[in-house]
Design a protein around this motif. Sequence first.
Motif, PDB file in Angstrom:
ATOM      1  N   ARG A 154       0.819  -1.219   0.000  1.00 13.98           N
ATOM      2  CA  ARG A 154       0.000   0.000   0.000  1.00 13.98           C
ATOM      3  C   ARG A 154       0.848   1.262   0.000  1.00 13.98           C
ATOM      4  NH1 ARG A 154      -2.576  -3.099   4.083  1.00 13.98           N
ATOM      5  NH2 ARG A 154      -1.587  -1.801   5.669  1.00 13.98           N
ATOM      6  N   GLU A 155       2.138   1.121   0.259  1.00 19.23           N
ATOM      7  CA  GLU A 155       3.001   2.294   0.384  1.00 19.23           C
ATOM      8  C   GLU A 155       3.371   2.873  -0.979  1.00 19.23           C
ATOM      9  OE1 GLU A 155       6.127   2.631   3.645  1.00 19.23           O
ATOM     10  OE2 GLU A 155       5.885   0.463   3.468  1.00 19.23           O
ATOM     11  N   VAL A 156       3.490   4.180  -1.028  1.00 18.35           N
ATOM     12  CA  VAL A 156       4.045   4.872  -2.196  1.00 18.35           C
ATOM     13  C   VAL A 156       5.394   5.425  -1.771  1.00 18.35           C
ATOM     14  CG1 VAL A 156       3.766   6.746  -3.836  1.00 18.35           C
ATOM     15  CG2 VAL A 156       1.761   5.452  -3.080  1.00 18.35           C
ATOM     16  N   THR A 169       8.990   6.685  -8.706  1.00 17.49           N
ATOM     17  CA  THR A 169       7.882   6.491  -7.773  1.00 17.49           C
ATOM     18  C   THR A 169       7.512   5.023  -7.771  1.00 17.49           C
ATOM     19  OG1 THR A 169       7.024   8.705  -8.227  1.00 17.49           O
ATOM     20  CG2 THR A 169       5.519   7.140  -7.196  1.00 17.49           C
ATOM     21  N   CYS A 170       7.460   4.424  -6.586  1.00 14.71           N
ATOM     22  CA  CYS A 170       7.127   3.009  -6.458  1.00 14.71           C
ATOM     23  C   CYS A 170       5.838   2.849  -5.672  1.00 14.71           C
ATOM     24  CB  CYS A 170       8.241   2.246  -5.738  1.00 14.71           C
ATOM     25  SG  CYS A 170       9.800   2.222  -6.615  1.00 14.71           S
ATOM     26  N   GLU A 171       4.936   2.074  -6.206  1.00 17.48           N
ATOM     27  CA  GLU A 171       3.726   1.697  -5.486  1.00 17.48           C
ATOM     28  C   GLU A 171       3.856   0.224  -5.159  1.00 17.48           C
ATOM     29  OE1 GLU A 171       0.167   2.783  -7.489  1.00 17.48           O
ATOM     30  OE2 GLU A 171       0.798   4.862  -7.827  1.00 17.48           O
ATOM     31  N   THR A 176       6.161   2.826 -10.845  1.00 17.53           N
ATOM     32  CA  THR A 176       5.034   3.324 -11.636  1.00 17.53           C
ATOM     33  C   THR A 176       5.369   4.590 -12.402  1.00 17.53           C
ATOM     34  OG1 THR A 176       4.220   4.509  -9.689  1.00 17.53           O
ATOM     35  CG2 THR A 176       3.327   2.304 -10.099  1.00 17.53           C
TER      36      THR A 176
END
Length: 213
Positions: A154-156, A169-171, A176
Amino acid sequence: MDFVLPELALAGDREQIRAEALAELEAAGGLTYRAPTFVEMGDGTGTVWVAVDRTNAVVDVHFRSDWQRELTSSELGTALLEARHNASVTMMNALALDALAKQERVRAGVDPEPVEPAPPPVAAPAPGIHAIWRRLTESEDRHYRVTKAARAAREVRTLRVSSGLLTATCEGRTITGIAIDPVLAHQAGADRLRSAAMELFQQAAQLIERDDR
């Protein structure tokens, strides 16, 4: 159980899907097909190329020296992410064909899998206090890992290379988006871009490793 290639998992009956998978295998080399050690794929413009190995780890990145003729600095990150995705999908398909070829060799009896004799049954000893504590610890550890994985999904999170040239940016476990500093980009050659991209993908791999601990 019949093997179905991911890209062929479309609406239709099972036999048709299997026939399409076998046709693709035949075009790739038939029963002798083996997945390559690595594959390299580019973005739509052929400006950025990414190579991944069988574990889907990035092993090389290439930028054309004249990349600015095809892409603006704002498009470069998207092109890098596209090339990474294309390489991953290509390797996934290659491994799927490899598995299908192995399955068909077993069906044809030309590559039988060795059958190991089953070990004789051994009566399990009654668990002592140390075994009980070990099982409790293992159960708590599994619960921790599951909880941690769910939280990480759930973390960005943001990754940034040491030079500041690239930011991702990682989801969860997935990159992503990739952004490039426009000022630094105009000063960076292909080699510097490659080093920054390799550092970025290495950071992403380390992020996944930390999540798995």
